[in-house]
Scaffold this active site. Structure first.
Site: not given
Length: 522
Positions: A359, A376
Site C-alpha cells: 500500500g 518501489s
C-alpha cells in the site's frame, strides 16, 4: 493518525582502501492540526565530538515538521543528534558535488559516517587527490576502481545473472567496499555465474541473503488513491507538464490509461505513461479540482515542503511517506541497485534501510526538503524492520519531460545566446577543468525504451573547446555511437538508435569552466 490496513513480510518496493583522515500513497485528507514549531538545526560549538571531529559552525536549518521525531524513532537518535545529523547532511552535500567534478573519472564515490553524519568520506583512484579531498573538508580513501568502472561491472552482471531461474534478487554498487555486491539465496550458483562472466572477480562479492523484494500491491481499501475499484497506491510528488498538473508514482501501480480516484473516491486522474519492470515509475495527469502542492504528508497531520530534488549522499538520512505505514525514516545505503521481482528486473533503484508495507508503493522519499524518489518495493515491514528501494525522481522527470512542483520561487531565466540549448526535456549543469570529462546524467546513464532520436546540445564556456559524445551500452562495454568534436564550446548531436542504455560524455579539450548539457531521448 494511523492508516495501517495490512502487514506483509515480503513485498515489492523494489574494500581494499587506504583511509587517511507497494501500493501508491494517496492524498489522505486528515484533520487540520497545527504543526509543532520547527526545530532550528544549528550548532555554535567548535569543540570536538565523541569521534574527535570538530563540529563546524553553520547557518541554521529548519527541520520539516515530524522529521526529527521520525529520525529519533527509526535511527535511535536523541533530539540533539537528529538535529545535528540533518545539519551535517546539509553542510556536507555541496562538497560531494565539487569533488565529483574535480576528480572526474577518478571519483570512486562518497558517503557519510558516524551517528550524526559528521564525517564525509570521498574516495579516488589516485593518491595525488588526497590533499585536495582533505582540504575540501572530507576524509580521503584511495580505491582501486572508480565509480564509473563499478557501474560498468554491475551492468555486465545484470546481463549475466538470469532472472529465471532466479539467481540473484539484488545487485548494487557498494562504494564503501569499492565492489559490486550480489545478494542471493543460492550463493554457489550465483558465484558460478559471476566466475563465468567477463568481469574482474575481485570487484564482486556474493553475499547470502533471504531478501526477496516484492511490489507493494494492496487490495485492501484505505485512505489513499485507488486504481480501478480496489487497488490502492500512494502519491509520490506533484509535477507539471506544460499547463497539465499531476503526480508521479510507481509503475507497477497501474498501466497507461488506468483511471484513478482519490482518497475520497472522487475521480482524480488518468495514468499517462507507466513502466514496469525495467523501470518502476509512472505519472498521472490530474483532473480539474485537484490542486498540485509541493508538499509531502508527514503522518502527523502536517506536511513537509518540497524545495528541490538534489540527491542525498550515501549514508544520509531519508524519510518515506506512504498510505499504509505513514511516515518512517532510515538511511540511504546504495545506489544503482538492480532488483529482480517476480514480474522481472528493475534497474537503477536506490537501496535504503527505511521500512515499508503493501500500500506504500509509489509514496514519496524525501531528504529534509529534497525529493528523492518514489517507493518501489522491498522486504520486511515496519514492525520488524526491512529494506526498501525507491526509483530516483530525477529519472522519472527525465523519462516523461516533467517538472517537479516545488515551493522555491521561480528565478528569472538568463538571457539566451543565439546558440543556447532550448526546447530539450532534460538539463544538467556542471563545471570542468581542462582535460577532465564528465558523464551525464549524473555519472550514470538513461534508458531509451524504444528506438528513436537522441538529441544532445552542449553549451560550454566562451573561449573554451568542449567536446560531446553519446555512448551506448552494447552488453559488455560502453561504445561511442555519435560525437561532435569540432572547435569551440558549443556542440550538438542527433543520433537515431535502438532501445537500450545511453549516456553523454562531456570533455574539456581546452579551457575550463561551467557548461550546460540539454538532451531529449526517445
Amino acid at each position: 493518525m494511523s492508516r495501517k490496513h495490512a502487514v506483509a513480510t515480503g513485498y515489492v518496493l523494489t574494500i581494499t582502501a587506504l583511509t587517511l583522515a507497494a501500493v501508491p500513497a494517496g492524498a489522505d485528507r486528515r484533520p487540520d492540526v497545527p504543526a509543532d514549531p520547527a526545530s532550528p538545526l544549528s550548532r555554535a560549538s567548535g569543540a570536538p565530538d565523541a569521534t574527535g571531529t570538530a563540529r563546524v559552525r553553520a547557518a541554521a536549518v529548519v527541520a520539516p515538521p515530524g522529521m526529527l521525531e521520525a529520525l529519533q524513532r527509526d535511527l535511535g537518535l536523541t533530539a540533539e543528534q537528529a538535529e545535528e545529523r540533518l545539519l551535517n547532511e546539509k553542510r556536507l552535500a555541496p562538497i560531494v558535488e565539487r569533488m565529483r567534478t574535480m576528480l572526474g573519472t577518478r571519483f570512486g564515490g562518497a558517503w557519510l559516517r558516524a551517528k550524526t553524519a559528521n564525517t564525509l568520506v570521498v574516495s579516488s583512484t589516485s593518491v595525488a587527490d588526497i590533499p585536495a579531498i582533505v582540504a575540501a573538508g572530507a576524509q580521503a580513501e584511495v580505491v582501486p576502481r572508480s565509480l564509473t568502472q563499478l557501474a560498468d561491472i554491475k551492468a555486465k552482471l545484470d546481463i549475466t545473472l538470469p532472472p529465471k531461474p532466479l539467481v540473484s534478487s539484488v545487485r548494487y554498487v557498494d562504494v564503501k567496499r569499492n565492489k559490486v555486491v550480489v545478494l542471493t539465496s543460492e550463493p554457489q550458483s550465483a558465484q558460478n555465474f559471476v566466475q563465468a562472466s567477463d568481469v574482474e572477480q575481485n570487484a564482486v562479492v556474493v553475499l547470502p541473503s533471504s531478501e526477496a523484494p516484492q511490489p507493494l500491491y494492496d487490495l485492501i481499501g484505505g485512505a489513499a488513491y485507488y486504481v480501478g475499484v480496489a487497488s490502492r497506491c500512494s502519491i509520490g510528488f506533484s509535477v507539471t507538464k506544460g499547463a497539465q498538473t499531476g503526480f508521479v508514482t510507481a509503475g507497477h501501480c497501474g498501466k497507461k490509461g488506468a483511471v484513478t480516484s482519490g482518497f475520497n473516491r472522487v475521480a482524480q486522474g488518468v495514468f499517462q505513461a507507466s513502466s514496469f519492470p525495467v523501470d518502476d515509475h509512472a505519472w498521472v495527469a490530474a483532473k480539474p479540482g485537484w490542486t498540485a502542492t509541493a508538499a509531502v504528508d508527514n503522518g502527523a497531520g502536517a506536511t513537509l515542503p518540497v524545495t528541490g530534488a538534489r540527491a542525498a549522499i550515501e549514508g544520509a538520512s531519508v524519510c518515506r511517506s506512504g498510505s499504509t505505514s505513514d511516515f518512517h525514516c532510515g538511511l540511504i545505503q546504495q545506489r544503482d541497485a538492480s532488483v529482480t521481482y517476480p514480474q522481472g528486473t528493475v534497474f537503477g533503484l536506490t537501496r535504503t534501510s527505511v521500512c515499508a508495507e503493501p500500500g506504500d508503493s509509489g509514496g514519496a522519499f524525501i531528504a529534509i526538503d529534497q525529493a528523492q524518489g518514489v517507493t518501489s518495493g522491498g522486504s520486511g515491514d515496519c514492525g520488524a524492520g526491512g529494506v526498501t528501494y525507491f526509483q530516483p525522481v530525477d529519472e522519472i522527470l527525465t523519462a516523461y519531460g516533467l517538472t517537479l512542483k516545488t515551493t522555491a520561487a521561480p528565478t528569472e531565466a538568463p538571457a539566451q545566446s543565439p546558440e543556447a540549448c532550448v526546447g530539450y526535456l532534460s538539463l544538467y549543469q556542471d563545471t570542468l577543468a581542462v582535460g577532465q570529462s564528465a558523464l551525464q546524467p549524473r555519472g550514470v546513464y538513461y534508458r531509451a525504451r524504444q528506438g528513436g532520436l537522441h538529441s544532445g546540445c552542449l553549451n560550454g564556456p566562451a573561449g573554451a573547446d568542449f567536446d560531446l559524445e553519446l555512448l551506448r551500452w552494447n552488453g559488455s562495454a560502453w561504445r561511442v555511437v555519435a560525437s561532435s568534436d569540432g572547435p569551440g564550446p558549443n556542440k550538438k548531436i542527433a543520433y537515431t538508435g535502438t532501445p537500450g542504455r545511453y549516456r553523454f560524455r562531456v570533455t574539456a579539450t581546452a579551457g575550463s569552466g561551467p557548461y550546460a548539457l540539454a538532451f531529449t531521448a526517445p
